[in-house]
Design a protein around this motif. Structure first.
Motif, PDB file in Angstrom:
ATOM      1  N   ALA A 168      37.914  41.998  50.837  1.00 50.75           N
ATOM      2  CA  ALA A 168      39.273  41.463  50.890  1.00 50.75           C
ATOM      3  C   ALA A 168      39.321  40.071  50.281  1.00 50.75           C
ATOM      4  O   ALA A 168      40.231  39.744  49.496  1.00 50.75           O
ATOM      5  CB  ALA A 168      39.763  41.422  52.340  1.00 50.75           C
ATOM      6  N   MET A 169      38.313  39.242  50.610  1.00 49.80           N
ATOM      7  CA  MET A 169      38.301  37.885  50.079  1.00 49.80           C
ATOM      8  C   MET A 169      38.071  37.900  48.567  1.00 49.80           C
ATOM      9  O   MET A 169      38.644  37.097  47.836  1.00 49.80           O
ATOM     10  CB  MET A 169      37.216  37.052  50.773  1.00 49.80           C
ATOM     11  CG  MET A 169      37.564  36.615  52.184  1.00 49.80           C
ATOM     12  SD  MET A 169      39.188  35.812  52.310  1.00 49.80           S
ATOM     13  CE  MET A 169      38.911  34.326  51.352  1.00 49.80           C
ATOM     14  N   GLY A 170      37.219  38.816  48.120  1.00 50.98           N
ATOM     15  CA  GLY A 170      36.949  38.924  46.678  1.00 50.98           C
ATOM     16  C   GLY A 170      38.228  39.214  45.917  1.00 50.98           C
ATOM     17  O   GLY A 170      38.515  38.596  44.880  1.00 50.98           O
ATOM     18  N   VAL A 171      39.002  40.140  46.429  1.00 51.11           N
ATOM     19  CA  VAL A 171      40.257  40.516  45.766  1.00 51.11           C
ATOM     20  C   VAL A 171      41.256  39.358  45.817  1.00 51.11           C
ATOM     21  O   VAL A 171      41.939  39.053  44.833  1.00 51.11           O
ATOM     22  CB  VAL A 171      40.835  41.788  46.415  1.00 51.11           C
ATOM     23  CG1 VAL A 171      42.227  42.081  45.892  1.00 51.11           C
ATOM     24  CG2 VAL A 171      39.915  42.972  46.149  1.00 51.11           C
ATOM     25  N   LEU A 172      41.314  38.680  46.961  1.00 54.07           N
ATOM     26  CA  LEU A 172      42.234  37.551  47.107  1.00 54.07           C
ATOM     27  C   LEU A 172      41.866  36.424  46.140  1.00 54.07           C
ATOM     28  O   LEU A 172      42.727  35.822  45.486  1.00 54.07           O
ATOM     29  CB  LEU A 172      42.208  37.052  48.560  1.00 54.07           C
ATOM     30  CG  LEU A 172      43.205  35.966  48.940  1.00 54.07           C
ATOM     31  CD1 LEU A 172      44.631  36.386  48.615  1.00 54.07           C
ATOM     32  CD2 LEU A 172      43.098  35.620  50.426  1.00 54.07           C
ATOM     33  N   ARG A 173      40.558  36.153  46.028  1.00 51.53           N
ATOM     34  CA  ARG A 173      40.117  35.103  45.098  1.00 51.53           C
ATOM     35  C   ARG A 173      40.433  35.491  43.651  1.00 51.53           C
ATOM     36  O   ARG A 173      40.823  34.656  42.844  1.00 51.53           O
ATOM     37  CB  ARG A 173      38.604  34.859  45.246  1.00 51.53           C
ATOM     38  CG  ARG A 173      38.275  34.179  46.546  1.00 51.53           C
ATOM     39  CD  ARG A 173      36.966  33.406  46.525  1.00 51.53           C
ATOM     40  NE  ARG A 173      36.738  32.883  47.865  1.00 51.53           N
ATOM     41  CZ  ARG A 173      35.970  33.487  48.774  1.00 51.53           C
ATOM     42  NH1 ARG A 173      35.318  34.592  48.457  1.00 51.53           N
ATOM     43  NH2 ARG A 173      35.847  32.983  49.983  1.00 51.53           N
ATOM     44  N   GLN A 174      40.261  36.772  43.353  1.00 51.93           N
ATOM     45  CA  GLN A 174      40.589  37.260  42.020  1.00 51.93           C
ATOM     46  C   GLN A 174      42.059  37.003  41.705  1.00 51.93           C
ATOM     47  O   GLN A 174      42.417  36.521  40.631  1.00 51.93           O
ATOM     48  CB  GLN A 174      40.293  38.764  41.948  1.00 51.93           C
ATOM     49  CG  GLN A 174      40.379  39.347  40.557  1.00 51.93           C
ATOM     50  CD  GLN A 174      39.298  38.784  39.659  1.00 51.93           C
ATOM     51  OE1 GLN A 174      38.134  38.779  40.003  1.00 51.93           O
ATOM     52  NE2 GLN A 174      39.692  38.260  38.519  1.00 51.93           N
ATOM     53  N   LEU A 175      42.905  37.292  42.678  1.00 53.40           N
ATOM     54  CA  LEU A 175      44.342  37.079  42.490  1.00 53.40           C
ATOM     55  C   LEU A 175      44.634  35.593  42.289  1.00 53.40           C
ATOM     56  O   LEU A 175      45.448  35.209  41.446  1.00 53.40           O
ATOM     57  CB  LEU A 175      45.111  37.616  43.704  1.00 53.40           C
ATOM     58  CG  LEU A 175      46.633  37.552  43.585  1.00 53.40           C
ATOM     59  CD1 LEU A 175      47.124  38.454  42.458  1.00 53.40           C
ATOM     60  CD2 LEU A 175      47.287  37.963  44.902  1.00 53.40           C
ATOM     61  N   GLU A 176      43.942  34.761  43.070  1.00 53.19           N
ATOM     62  CA  GLU A 176      44.141  33.318  42.939  1.00 53.19           C
ATOM     63  C   GLU A 176      43.784  32.850  41.523  1.00 53.19           C
ATOM     64  O   GLU A 176      44.545  32.113  40.884  1.00 53.19           O
ATOM     65  CB  GLU A 176      43.268  32.560  43.956  1.00 53.19           C
ATOM     66  CG  GLU A 176      43.448  31.050  43.833  1.00 53.19           C
ATOM     67  CD  GLU A 176      42.360  30.235  44.543  1.00 53.19           C
ATOM     68  OE1 GLU A 176      41.390  30.830  45.046  1.00 53.19           O
ATOM     69  OE2 GLU A 176      42.501  29.010  44.569  1.00 53.19           O
ATOM     70  N   ILE A 177      42.637  33.296  41.032  1.00 53.76           N
ATOM     71  CA  ILE A 177      42.191  32.881  39.698  1.00 53.76           C
ATOM     72  C   ILE A 177      43.205  33.316  38.644  1.00 53.76           C
ATOM     73  O   ILE A 177      43.625  32.530  37.800  1.00 53.76           O
ATOM     74  CB  ILE A 177      40.811  33.496  39.381  1.00 53.76           C
ATOM     75  CG1 ILE A 177      39.746  32.931  40.319  1.00 53.76           C
ATOM     76  CG2 ILE A 177      40.426  33.237  37.936  1.00 53.76           C
ATOM     77  CD1 ILE A 177      38.432  33.699  40.300  1.00 53.76           C
ATOM     78  N   GLU A 178      43.621  34.567  38.742  1.00 53.45           N
ATOM     79  CA  GLU A 178      44.551  35.086  37.731  1.00 53.45           C
ATOM     80  C   GLU A 178      45.876  34.349  37.773  1.00 53.45           C
ATOM     81  O   GLU A 178      46.495  34.089  36.748  1.00 53.45           O
ATOM     82  CB  GLU A 178      44.751  36.594  37.929  1.00 53.45           C
ATOM     83  CG  GLU A 178      43.504  37.343  37.506  1.00 53.45           C
ATOM     84  CD  GLU A 178      43.611  38.840  37.662  1.00 53.45           C
ATOM     85  OE1 GLU A 178      44.677  39.325  38.109  1.00 53.45           O
ATOM     86  OE2 GLU A 178      42.617  39.521  37.359  1.00 53.45           O
ATOM     87  N   THR A 179      46.298  34.011  38.986  1.00 52.50           N
ATOM     88  CA  THR A 179      47.570  33.299  39.136  1.00 52.50           C
ATOM     89  C   THR A 179      47.463  31.890  38.568  1.00 52.50           C
ATOM     90  O   THR A 179      48.339  31.437  37.833  1.00 52.50           O
ATOM     91  CB  THR A 179      47.936  33.221  40.624  1.00 52.50           C
ATOM     92  OG1 THR A 179      47.845  34.525  41.173  1.00 52.50           O
ATOM     93  CG2 THR A 179      49.332  32.693  40.810  1.00 52.50           C
ATOM     94  N   LYS A 180      46.382  31.224  38.901  1.00 52.92           N
ATOM     95  CA  LYS A 180      46.261  29.826  38.470  1.00 52.92           C
ATOM     96  C   LYS A 180      46.050  29.701  36.962  1.00 52.92           C
ATOM     97  O   LYS A 180      46.473  28.732  36.356  1.00 52.92           O
ATOM     98  CB  LYS A 180      45.095  29.158  39.212  1.00 52.92           C
ATOM     99  CG  LYS A 180      45.397  28.965  40.698  1.00 52.92           C
ATOM    100  CD  LYS A 180      44.743  27.709  41.258  1.00 52.92           C
ATOM    101  CE  LYS A 180      45.392  27.283  42.565  1.00 52.92           C
ATOM    102  NZ  LYS A 180      44.851  27.960  43.740  1.00 52.92           N
ATOM    103  N   TYR A 181      45.389  30.665  36.371  1.00 51.01           N
ATOM    104  CA  TYR A 181      45.125  30.591  34.925  1.00 51.01           C
ATOM    105  C   TYR A 181      46.242  31.226  34.101  1.00 51.01           C
ATOM    106  O   TYR A 181      46.191  31.189  32.870  1.00 51.01           O
ATOM    107  CB  TYR A 181      43.817  31.324  34.600  1.00 51.01           C
ATOM    108  CG  TYR A 181      42.557  30.505  34.792  1.00 51.01           C
ATOM    109  CD1 TYR A 181      42.589  29.122  34.932  1.00 51.01           C
ATOM    110  CD2 TYR A 181      41.311  31.121  34.788  1.00 51.01           C
ATOM    111  CE1 TYR A 181      41.423  28.388  35.093  1.00 51.01           C
ATOM    112  CE2 TYR A 181      40.136  30.387  34.950  1.00 51.01           C
ATOM    113  CZ  TYR A 181      40.202  29.028  35.107  1.00 51.01           C
ATOM    114  OH  TYR A 181      39.053  28.309  35.256  1.00 51.01           O
ATOM    115  N   ALA A 182      47.236  31.838  34.771  1.00 49.21           N
ATOM    116  CA  ALA A 182      48.193  32.692  34.054  1.00 49.21           C
ATOM    117  C   ALA A 182      48.773  32.038  32.794  1.00 49.21           C
ATOM    118  O   ALA A 182      48.791  32.642  31.728  1.00 49.21           O
ATOM    119  CB  ALA A 182      49.307  33.128  35.005  1.00 49.21           C
TER     120      ALA A 182
END
Lengths: 455, 622
Positions: free
Chosen positions: B532-546
């Motif tokens: 769950a944390m892996g997926v959440l971190r992935q989303l964070e990275i994608e959002t911040k770099y968008a």
């Protein structure tokens, strides 16, 4: 990466340089209509001439006819808009500026023809000609770039690139070699360095004189005692150049603005006929505004006249003028003394250190020399290619400056150092258009020579 | 004798390139043979006992995303794991692991021995079998002929290898192993440009003679990262410590006084060494003002006392090595178990390769690894993987896989090599990748696993693992796009947002001060739930770099348009006006297949590209 076949929006002046009856600015690429409609403030109709005012935001630049050619039925095969206005170089440049601020970019030499070729608008026989055109203009442009890259301007650009490279060396080394004990700038140091680079950008853009000349023209103020012949000098300069004479709003009726072109150099001449101290408050305000206008001038033509002329008298007037400008912002204007009415009497010998030209506004004698002196003072060379090369340099500088600004924001906003690095690398790529790229390997070479890397 | 069975792909060399090449080809179901001088040294780490690092773990993640060997083996052999750049952004974060040499070798060998379609044979190769301009197999020392339409050569530093210790030199592929000189002679006769490179290793030290109480400790990270995207901490063997010591004035004086006895400084070595991995004598000379250099002391394994002092590679004579080592803190009584040495070896100019790593001169012959002028296990493994894939694709009659610079570090690596060549052993750095923000370790699977599945490279387990992750990511991002936070709500307060208006959770996550961990706490997600944390971190990275990614996407779209502009191979560059002579020669030699590739040639200008394009169009429409 090249943009040889990019489908972005390009613009350029399509008519020959100089003052003409009609001047056409052409716009090609996706979004041409959308961008043009912002300038024209009204809707365009396919293949129909639409009369409108050309505006940059609220400021009226010119008026004329706009023509929209939807793709593919146009010269380039792309969406094309032609803005046909009056042929003043200053006005046309202002329209280009407005277009660029809305997302277009200046076209490269031969780019319209090139696009036409790619879109099948030119036949095979014409292809060779287009290739020749591109190669010859690119050689000329390269030569112009080399020319431009001598001297002050290029030193400053190179210095800027060096500073960005140095910072990138620091940032990239910190990213790629985190385990090494590198003496890398702390965040505060990087912020300081970035701020200094932002300031340096501003300075160099300001001093990229030719670029500014292109966008606003050379600002020249005519100053002198009554009856030295300022008006006749203005008329003599303007006479052969089809000047457009207008009042400057907000100043007294005595202040006149004239746009003219001398050897392709756009000049805005401000005549301060009758500018004198006044008791009247309203007139005083006008005088103050006029003084402010003059303070913005690049060059002041201090007009004096024979026969009542002495070397010491001229020096006194110059001294007075300098004092007037001492408190003003920005660099003080250059002063060129114009000794008028040489048809009445021979001018006295003036100190050679005082830059001056002797003319007769009435007979036209000495006007050519005056013009070339003006041109020299402006640092302008009569070479259209070099002129546009400089304009592209200024473009690149502005784009780079925006990236450096963004990297500063990223750093101060607590974003990752890799984002700072990203903006800096883009900034360097823009500057690379002026002097050539700094490759990843060049950068690594710098890192290895400056830091002891290697575990 | 002709070996009775026919193979599809023969891989020569059992190092990091060879093992990835053999395993990849076999995963794709073609009959593969791995030929090695010594089965015991398959997967041997010849230099430092570590895998990963900045830029390098990015390559490992890409190999892993295509179900390769290196990441999995590292999780089975890693005895010390760290995340590098943890204080910087996700694009430049990397994992580095110290590995137990024996465990690593065993892990690689186990993977290969369990790989269907793969045969291993121990025998030195002495010649390539060539028919016309294509390779058809190879000949071994005992005159065995093996036949296959594709041969991948991964001979590392073994081609005409020469080991230097002080003024002494002897032939060798690695300390203790013979070089492959017959094969080197044979290859030199083929139309490849050959150069010399050098690299070095430090002396190894017996840990029982080191005073650890005087050394700075460097523990592994807690929580401990894993190398493979499918890796589990439970796979890791026992963990150990690294240590740090420093050189000092006395060390430097001994080195300076004996420079004339160094192989590198006396001119005995003609090869060029890497700038980023200088010998200790290089460092002392070039950075004379530095009063000390940091030395990382890395354990060679759990079952040995040998240590690898990283940072003192040298070609000084043994007596000098011993003397300077003993000046360092903790090393006062050090016993050297193996002397350090410099090694010189042949490499082939990678500009004679195509994007598939097939040689231009001989059809069916592929080169991968140090033979192409690179250094590092990860760089070698990545090339091996690519060469193995393309050899298998060639056998199957499929087009080559040629990853682009914006897709993978493997693409950056190959593109750099075949366009620019190299003058020093080429190592990956993140600064080489202009699309660094996209090419992250965390999204290597998203970038490459679908391609791997299409190419038949990826096993069931990884495919399912990947599909689960992608589903969860999709659900979560839809969730975050739907949910919003109201000003003054609990979430607003917990995340310290000070909202003025209703804000989507996704937009809140975009803010630099909002982290995945913070959001997890606020939403009561179990932070110990790694999936769950892996997926959440992935989303964070994608959002911040968008925003940055979008800008790079625009740039990539431009490049792809150029990629689509093919240049006919028969184009007569020498006859094109308006190109500089230098460019004409380069174009004539390299014959780029597309405008994008022409753009990568050094010295290319936009104007020259326009001219090429116009002439290319003329040829096509004529």
């Amino acid at each position: 990466m090249t943009d040889a076949v990019d489908q972005d929006l390009i613009c350029a002046i399509a008519t020959p340089p100089g003052q003409g009856g009609i001047g056409i600015v052409r716009l090609s690429g996706p979004g041409a209509k959308r961008v043009a409609e912002k300038i024209c403030a009204r809707g365009l109709v396919s293949r129909k001439a639409v009369y409108c005012e050309f505006k940059n935001a609220a400021e009226r630049l010119d008026d004329g006819v706009a023509l929209w050619f939807p793709a593919p039925n146009s010269f380039t095969g792309e969406e094309v808009v032609e803005l046909q206005g009056h042929g003043g170089p200053v006005v046309q440049q202002q329209i280009l500026n407005a277009l660029c601020s809305l997302g277009a970019r200046l076209a490269k030499p031969g780019e319209f023809s090139e696009r036409a070729f790619h879109n099948g608008k030119l036949d095979l026989a014409q292809a060779e000609a287009v290739a020749d055109l591109i190669s010859s203009t690119s050689i000329a442009a390269a030569r112009a770039a080399v020319n431009t890259l001598r001297g002050d301007f290029s030193n400053k650009v190179n210095d800027l690139i060096e500073r960005i490279t140095t910072l990138r060396v620091q940032v990239e080394a910190a990213i790629d070699f985190p385990d090494e004990e590198l003496e890398i700038l702390e965040q505060a140091g990087v912020v300081e360095a970035l701020k200094a680079i932002v300031q340096a950008h501003k300075d160099i853009i300001e001093s990229a004189n030719q670029g500014r000349l292109l966008s606003s023209g050379l600002q020249v103020a005519l100053i002198g005692a009554p009856n030295v012949g300022k008006s006749s000098l203005l008329n003599a300069l303007a006479g052969e150049e089809a000047a457009i004479v207008t009042d400057i709003p907000g100043t007294t009726r005595d202040l006149l603005k004239v746009d003219l072109l001398i050897n392709n150099l756009p000049i805005r001449l401000v005549d301060t006929a009758g500018l004198r101290d006044s008791e009247d408050t309203i007139e005083q305000q006008g005088v103050a505004r006029a003084r402010a206008q003059i303070a913005q001038a690049d060059i002041v033509l201090l007009v004096v006249a024979v026969p009542e002329l002495t070397d010491s008298g001229v020096k006194e007037q110059i001294q007075e003028l300098r004092e007037q400008f001492s408190g003003a912002q920005g660099p003080p204007p250059e002063i060129l003394v114009v000794v008028n009415k040489t048809d009445l009497a021979a001018p006295p010998d003036l100190d050679q250190r005082v830059n001056h030209a002797a003319v007769s506004a009435r007979t036209g004698e000495g006007l050519t020399e005056l013009k070339s002196k003006l041109q020299k003072l402006a640092g302008y060379t009569d070479d259209a290619t070099e002129f546009s090369a400089r304009a592209r340099h200024v473009d690149a500088l502005k784009a780079a400056a925006a990236q450096v600004d963004a990297s500063l924001l990223a750093l101060q906003g607590g974003l990752g150092v890799e984002l700072v690095a990203e903006e800096l690398s883009l900034a360097q790529r823009y500057l690379g258009r002026i002097t050539g790229d700094v490759s990843a390997d060049d950068l690594l070479g710098r890192i290895f020579s400056e830091f002891c890397i290697g575990k | 004798m002709r070996y009775p069975e026919q193979f599809d792909v023969i891989v020569i060399g059992g190092g990091h390139a060879g093992t990835e090449a053999a395993a990849a080809a076999a995963r794709m179901g073609v009959r593969t043979l791995l030929l090695t001088q010594n089965i015991e040294t398959i997967g041997q780490m010849s230099c430092n006992p570590a895998i990963g690092g900045i830029g390098k773990s990015h390559l490992v993640a890409e190999i892993d995303a295509l179900d390769g060997v290196m990441g999995r083996a590292t999780d089975q052999a890693g005895i010390h794991f760290r995340v590098l750049n943890s204080s910087k952004g996700p694009a430049v974060r990397a994992v580095r692991a110290q590995a137990d040499r024996a465990l690593y070798r065993n892990a690689v060998r186990k993977i290969l021995e369990n790989q269907p379609c793969l045969r291993i044979f121990q025998q030195s190769v002495v010649d390539l079998l060539v028919e016309g301009d294509r390779v058809v197999g190879c000949k071994t020392q005992m005159d065995l002929d093996f036949y296959a339409p594709c041969v991948v050569l991964t001979t590392g530093t073994f081609l005409d290898g020469k080991i230097h210790i002080g003024h002494e030199q002897h032939p060798g592929g690695r300390a203790g192993d013979a070089p492959s000189n017959l094969l080197a002679q044979r290859l030199r006769a083929l139309p490849f440009r050959v150069g010399r490179l050098k690299t070095g290793t430090p002396p190894r030290i017996d840990g029982r003679t080191v005073d650890f109480t005087k050394l700075e400790q460097q523990p592994g990270d807690d929580p401990r990262p894993v190398m493979s995207s499918m890796g589990q901490r439970s796979e890791h063997p026992a963990q150990t410590q690294c240590h740090i010591t420093y050189t000092n004035d006395r060390t430097h004086k001994i080195i300076r006084d004996n420079l004339h006895r160094s192989a590198m400084f006396s001119g005995a070595i003609e090869g060029v060494g890497p700038r980023y991995c200088p010998s200790i004598e290089d460092k002392v000379v070039r950075f004379a003002d530095k009063t000390q250099h940091q030395i990382f002391i890395e354990p060679e394994g759990l079952t040995t006392t040998e240590l690898y002092p990283n940072g003192v590679s040298t070609s000084l004579p043994f007596d000098v090595q011993l003397a300077f080592l003993r000046t360092m803190r903790g090393f006062e009584q050090a016993h050297i178990s193996r002397p350090g040495y410099a090694i010189e070896y042949d490499y082939f100019d990678p500009r004679d390769l195509t994007y598939s790593l097939q040689t231009k001169a001989l059809e069916g012959l592929f080169f991968a690894g140090q033979i192409n002028g690179t250094t590092g296990y990860e760089e070698a493994g990545a090339q091996g993987l690519l060469a193995g894939i393309n050899a298998a694709r060639k056998v199957k009659g499929q087009s080559f896989w040629e990853p682009r610079r914006d897709e993978a570090y493997i693409g950056v690596l190959v593109d750099d090599l075949i366009n620019l060549g190299t003058t020093e052993p080429y190592r990956m750095f993140t600064s080489r990748a202009e699309f660094r923000l996209r090419l992250r370790q965390d999204n290597a699977d998203q970038r490459l696993t679908p391609l791997g599945i299409d190419m038949g490279l990826v096993g069931t387990q990884r495919r399912q693992h990947f599909q689960v992750k992608m589903r969860q990511l999709q659900v979560l991002s839809e969730d975050f796009a739907r949910q919003s936070i109201l000003p003054g709500s609990d979430l607003d307060a917990v995340l310290a947002l000070n909202l003025r208006k209703e804000t989507r959770l996704l937009d809140a996550l975009r803010r630099p001060e909002v982290s995945a961990d913070g959001v997890a706490q606020a939403l009561a997600v179990d932070t110990n739930d790694e999936v769950a944390m892996g997926v959440l971190r992935q989303l964070e990275i994608e959002t911040k770099y968008a925003g940055y990614i979008r800008r790079q996407d625009d740039e990539i779209a431009k490049i792809r348009r150029h990629e689509g502009m093919q240049i006919p191979p028969e184009l007569d560059y020498l006859g094109i006006d308006g190109l500089s002579n230098e460019l004409r020669q380069k174009l004539d030699q390299q014959r780029p297949a597309s405008l994008a590739r022409a753009a990568r040639i050094q010295g290319m200008t936009p104007a020259a590209l326009s001219i090429i394009l116009i002439h290319a169009k003329k040829v096509v429409s004529a």
